[in-house]
Design an enzyme around this catalytic site. Structure first.
Site, PDB file in Angstrom:
ATOM      1  N   ALA A 257      -4.610  -0.359  -3.775  1.00  0.00           N
ATOM      2  CA  ALA A 257      -4.411   0.901  -3.053  1.00  0.00           C
ATOM      3  C   ALA A 257      -4.112   0.821  -1.564  1.00  0.00           C
ATOM      4  O   ALA A 257      -3.377   1.659  -1.051  1.00  0.00           O
ATOM      5  CB  ALA A 257      -5.638   1.774  -3.271  1.00  0.00           C
ATOM      6  N   ALA A 258      -4.684  -0.132  -0.828  1.00  0.00           N
ATOM      7  CA  ALA A 258      -4.560  -0.088   0.641  1.00  0.00           C
ATOM      8  C   ALA A 258      -3.134  -0.409   1.098  1.00  0.00           C
ATOM      9  O   ALA A 258      -2.466  -1.201   0.456  1.00  0.00           O
ATOM     10  CB  ALA A 258      -5.526  -1.092   1.261  1.00  0.00           C
ATOM     11  N   PRO A 259      -2.655   0.184   2.175  1.00  0.00           N
ATOM     12  CA  PRO A 259      -3.384   1.092   3.066  1.00  0.00           C
ATOM     13  C   PRO A 259      -3.590   2.503   2.520  1.00  0.00           C
ATOM     14  O   PRO A 259      -4.402   3.239   3.069  1.00  0.00           O
ATOM     15  CB  PRO A 259      -2.507   1.125   4.325  1.00  0.00           C
ATOM     16  CG  PRO A 259      -1.139   0.732   3.874  1.00  0.00           C
ATOM     17  CD  PRO A 259      -1.332  -0.190   2.705  1.00  0.00           C
ATOM     18  N   GLY A 260      -2.864   2.898   1.483  1.00  0.00           N
ATOM     19  CA  GLY A 260      -3.254   4.144   0.828  1.00  0.00           C
ATOM     20  C   GLY A 260      -2.210   5.242   0.796  1.00  0.00           C
ATOM     21  O   GLY A 260      -2.523   6.365   0.393  1.00  0.00           O
ATOM     22  N   LYS A 262       0.347   5.555  -1.223  1.00  0.00           N
ATOM     23  CA  LYS A 262       0.609   5.998  -2.600  1.00  0.00           C
ATOM     24  C   LYS A 262      -0.639   6.676  -3.183  1.00  0.00           C
ATOM     25  O   LYS A 262      -0.536   7.571  -4.002  1.00  0.00           O
ATOM     26  CB  LYS A 262       1.079   4.829  -3.468  1.00  0.00           C
ATOM     27  CG  LYS A 262       2.435   4.307  -3.015  1.00  0.00           C
ATOM     28  CD  LYS A 262       2.954   3.175  -3.844  1.00  0.00           C
ATOM     29  CE  LYS A 262       4.138   2.500  -3.177  1.00  0.00           C
ATOM     30  NZ  LYS A 262       3.788   1.657  -2.009  1.00  0.00           N
ATOM     31  N   GLU A 280      -9.203  -1.707  -4.147  1.00  0.00           N
ATOM     32  CA  GLU A 280      -8.652  -2.586  -3.119  1.00  0.00           C
ATOM     33  C   GLU A 280      -9.613  -3.751  -2.983  1.00  0.00           C
ATOM     34  O   GLU A 280     -10.793  -3.557  -2.716  1.00  0.00           O
ATOM     35  CB  GLU A 280      -8.492  -1.835  -1.792  1.00  0.00           C
ATOM     36  CG  GLU A 280      -8.092  -2.711  -0.611  1.00  0.00           C
ATOM     37  CD  GLU A 280      -6.855  -3.573  -0.861  1.00  0.00           C
ATOM     38  OE1 GLU A 280      -5.805  -3.038  -1.259  1.00  0.00           O
ATOM     39  OE2 GLU A 280      -6.962  -4.812  -0.660  1.00  0.00           O
ATOM     40  N   ASP A 307     -11.771  -6.258  -7.122  1.00  0.00           N
ATOM     41  CA  ASP A 307     -10.542  -6.808  -7.690  1.00  0.00           C
ATOM     42  C   ASP A 307     -10.283  -6.093  -9.021  1.00  0.00           C
ATOM     43  O   ASP A 307     -11.140  -6.118  -9.918  1.00  0.00           O
ATOM     44  CB  ASP A 307     -10.766  -8.317  -7.903  1.00  0.00           C
ATOM     45  CG  ASP A 307      -9.503  -9.019  -8.379  1.00  0.00           C
ATOM     46  OD1 ASP A 307      -8.685  -8.382  -9.072  1.00  0.00           O
ATOM     47  OD2 ASP A 307      -9.359 -10.211  -8.052  1.00  0.00           O
ATOM     48  N   ASP A 327       0.910  -1.408  -7.702  1.00  0.00           N
ATOM     49  CA  ASP A 327       1.854  -1.709  -6.619  1.00  0.00           C
ATOM     50  C   ASP A 327       1.328  -2.976  -5.938  1.00  0.00           C
ATOM     51  O   ASP A 327       0.910  -2.946  -4.785  1.00  0.00           O
ATOM     52  CB  ASP A 327       1.876  -0.501  -5.654  1.00  0.00           C
ATOM     53  CG  ASP A 327       2.859  -0.674  -4.516  1.00  0.00           C
ATOM     54  OD1 ASP A 327       3.983  -1.116  -4.764  1.00  0.00           O
ATOM     55  OD2 ASP A 327       2.490  -0.347  -3.361  1.00  0.00           O
ATOM     56  N   CYS A 385       7.990  -3.872  -3.345  1.00  0.00           N
ATOM     57  CA  CYS A 385       8.980  -3.694  -2.269  1.00  0.00           C
ATOM     58  C   CYS A 385       9.712  -5.025  -2.105  1.00  0.00           C
ATOM     59  O   CYS A 385       9.911  -5.512  -1.006  1.00  0.00           O
ATOM     60  CB  CYS A 385       8.338  -3.212  -0.975  1.00  0.00           C
ATOM     61  SG  CYS A 385       7.002  -4.246  -0.385  1.00  0.00           S
TER      62      CYS A 385
HETATM   63  C1  LIG Z   1       1.587  -3.765  -1.648  1.00  0.00           C
HETATM   64  S1  LIG Z   1      -0.026  -3.427  -1.130  1.00  0.00           S
HETATM   65  C2  LIG Z   1      -0.305  -1.818  -1.747  1.00  0.00           C
HETATM   66  C3  LIG Z   1       0.260  -0.727  -0.904  1.00  0.00           C
HETATM   67  C4  LIG Z   1      -0.241   0.644  -1.314  1.00  0.00           C
HETATM   68  N1  LIG Z   1       0.060   0.928  -2.704  1.00  0.00           N
HETATM   69  C5  LIG Z   1       0.338   1.747  -0.443  1.00  0.00           C
HETATM   70  O1  LIG Z   1       1.309   2.368  -0.825  1.00  0.00           O
HETATM   71  O2  LIG Z   1      -0.194   1.986   0.644  1.00  0.00           O
HETATM   72  C6  LIG Z   1      -0.982  -4.363  -2.231  1.00  0.00           C
HETATM   73  C7  LIG Z   1      -2.477  -4.211  -1.977  1.00  0.00           C
HETATM   74  O3  LIG Z   1      -3.152  -4.603  -3.155  1.00  0.00           O
HETATM   75  C8  LIG Z   1      -4.273  -5.364  -2.827  1.00  0.00           C
HETATM   76  N2  LIG Z   1      -4.543  -6.190  -4.022  1.00  0.00           N
HETATM   77  C9  LIG Z   1      -3.854  -7.264  -4.465  1.00  0.00           C
HETATM   78  N3  LIG Z   1      -4.362  -7.709  -5.618  1.00  0.00           N
HETATM   79  C10 LIG Z   1      -5.398  -6.909  -5.932  1.00  0.00           C
HETATM   80  C11 LIG Z   1      -6.314  -6.859  -7.015  1.00  0.00           C
HETATM   81  N4  LIG Z   1      -6.272  -7.769  -7.990  1.00  0.00           N
HETATM   82  N5  LIG Z   1      -7.232  -5.878  -7.028  1.00  0.00           N
HETATM   83  C12 LIG Z   1      -7.288  -4.958  -6.027  1.00  0.00           C
HETATM   84  N6  LIG Z   1      -6.457  -4.967  -4.966  1.00  0.00           N
HETATM   85  C13 LIG Z   1      -5.518  -5.926  -4.921  1.00  0.00           C
HETATM   86  C14 LIG Z   1      -3.850  -6.128  -1.603  1.00  0.00           C
HETATM   87  O4  LIG Z   1      -4.973  -6.538  -0.858  1.00  0.00           O
HETATM   88  C15 LIG Z   1      -3.013  -5.089  -0.884  1.00  0.00           C
HETATM   89  O5  LIG Z   1      -3.799  -4.324  -0.019  1.00  0.00           O
END
Ligand SMILES: C[S@@+](CC[C@H](N)C(=O)[O-])C[C@H]1O[C@@H](n2cnc3c(N)ncnc32)[C@H](O)[C@@H]1O
Length: 510
Positions: A257-260, A262, A280, A307, A327, A385
């Protein structure tokens, strides 16, 4: 009072999560320049991208240091020329590195002077003030430039053609109210490139407005109040395509989710109803997520610092989830960067790149397969992306070869269910079944006035119990063939042995 001498560049404001950037001016301290020089050292050592390195700075100094670093990089070439011509580094041992000299020179020659109290380092520069200014003038005359800005490194051409996209946070107000507010401020619906106050409604995403690329909104009260979300158009596709439920019983997961952005989009589409679990795994990014969700007034979101891969699909909390947005981390190769042209291009061997992309692809596939295990899930959006087929079509192709799809439980949604008005689709040659590419959405940086992006949608066909039943009935015969594989499944199985292709340099097709 000392005035803040830099405008923080818009691109930085957008990409590092910004709402939390607060201006904290370090009065009269040389530390600021040491910090800036350290960032430049790390960039020279290729320890990350500009945004990546700056994001690691303490929050209170981040905005100002970012501005110093970016402005210095823009004028690095001419500042280096002045430095060499003046022989400053040879004569002044107190100036311990070239990058420290560059940031100080930047402020001496291009800003409002060095913003630090008297001390040995400042004195070392000021001793040469007249010579430095005259070298600078000599270089400007030699280059035949009339204004200082002509000395700046030019930006990414594609970035200039991308409007400033603003998503209206419908958890706070309606798009109609937003349009009226901008019109009352003197804006007109003439399109984002007509003039500085021109804007438009987006033709694909209902609550998205397009403004001039030069508009500054990061200090606007509407933005600071969470009523406007600065989000690229392509990044609005995943939540819109997922089409989450908007009733009180809806249960949705945003797995990464982060930064959030979506997450808040999903929350708005759900009309702030039902439950949206936002996972996240990174602690620091989780804090940003929490802050963003509070700012965007998302009341139906339960953020979870965990996770997603460790979450049990059978946990009663999650077994009624019907929609999942994935994402995950990706190479980010689609991001049209307004900053990285300031750094010399990174050199990575083809083999290293292939290894890196394949590692990401393995993880991305694992996330999709995990999402497919949630018993009630009906729709799963997978987006990146990235412009690389290795993280896009190939991941989807491999997911279609997984047990979850071969058993008939999931398949790609039909093209009509995946933003049908969007013309650019997946790359047929990268799929086992080229027809599947029509179900995939691609955005091409430069050509679509967005970042490079990829979206796919998996939809449930039959329940897990039905799939088990089917499997029992269609158990392999003695000769190893199956009794009644569907035509689609047969195609995929025939192609199952196809090897993963090498990632291509740039795989965006028109
Ligand atoms: C591409 S960013 C997401 C951007 C977000 N969807 C937005 O639109 O703001 C990917 C995020 O997923 C987190 N992430 C990666 N693998 C993960 C997992 N297995 N479980 C939870 N979070 C994860 C990363 O730390 C990162 O913050």
């Amino acid at each position: 009072m000392t005035t803040f001498p830099y405008a923080c560049p818009r691109e930085f404001v957008t990409c590092v999560d910004v709402a939390c950037l607060e201006l904290n001016y370090l009065h009269n301290t040389m530390n600021f320049y040491f910090e800036g020089a350290k960032v430049l050292d790390r960039l020279d050592a290729k320890q990350g991208s500009i945004k990546g390195v700056i994001a690691t700075l303490p929050e209170k100094d981040r905005k100002r240091t970012a501005a110093l670093v970016i402005e210095t990089l823009k004028y690095k070439s001419v500042l280096n020329d002045v430095l060499d011509a003046s022989k400053l580094l040879k004569e002044e041992k107190k100036i311990t590195s070239r990058n420290l000299a560059l940031v100080l020179l930047h402020d001496l020659l291009l800003a409002k002077g060095i913003q630090a109290s008297e001390g040995p380092v400042k004195q070392a520069i000021l001793r040469h003030k007249t010579r430095l200014h005259s070298e600078f003038t000599r270089i400007k005359i030699k280059k035949g430039v009339k204004s200082v800005t002509e000395l700046a490194a030019t930006g990414d051409e594609r970035a200039a053609k991308i409007p400033r996209y603003v998503r209206i946070n419908t958890s706070c107000w309606s798009t109609e109210e937003a349009v009226e507010t901008f019109i009352a401020r003197g804006y007109s619906l003439d399109g984002p490139f007509a003039h500085s106050k021109g804007f438009a409604r987006d033709e694909h995403i209902p609550d998205l407005l397009l403004f001039s690329p030069d508009i500054q909104l990061s200090d606007d009260p509407l933005y600071t109040a969470g009523k406007l979300i600065l989000q690229d158009k392509a990044s609005c596709f995943p939540a819109y395509i997922l089409s989450p439920p908007d009733d009180d019983n809806g249960v949705v997961i945003d797995a990464t989710a982060a930064p959030g952005n979506k997450t808040s989009h999903l929350s708005a589409l759900m009309q702030n109803k039902g439950t949206l679990y936002a996972f996240e795994r990174d602690k620091r990014r989780f804090a940003t997520l929490q802050m963003m969700l509070a700012k965007a007034r998302c009341k139906n979101v339960q953020p979870v610092n965990a996770d997603f891969l460790t979450v049990s699909p059978d946990d009663p909390k999650y077994n009624s989830v019907t929609h999942i947005l994935l994402d995950p981390s990706c190479s980010g190769s689609g991001i049209v960067n307004r900053l990285d042209h300031l750094l010399e291009s990174e050199s990575e061997s083809m083999d290293d790149r292939e290894t890196r992309l394949n590692k990401l692809a393995d993880f991305q596939l694992m996330m999709i397969k995990h999402a497919m295990k949630f018993p009630s899930v009906k729709r799963i959006v997978y987006s990146t992306c990235s412009i690389h087929a290795a993280e896009n079509e190939h991941v989807v192709r491999d997911a279609l070869q997984s047990e979850e799809c071969l058993s008939g439980r999931f398949d790609l949604a039909s093209p009509g269910d995946v933003l049908p008005a969007w013309k650019r689709r997946g790359i047929p040659e990268e799929m086992n079944n080229p027809a599947d590419a029509a179900s995939l959405v691609r955005c091409s940086p430069g050509e679509d006035a967005t970042n490079g992006f990829f979206v796919s949608l998996f939809v449930r066909q039959i329940s897990t119990a039905e799939a088990e039943n089917k499997k029992r009935k269609g158990a392999p015969c003695a000769n190893g063939d199956e009794e009644t594989p569907s035509e689609d499944t047969a195609i995929r199985r025939r192609n199952k042995k196809k090897k993963r292709k090498k990632p291509q340099a740039l795989t965006v097709s028109s």
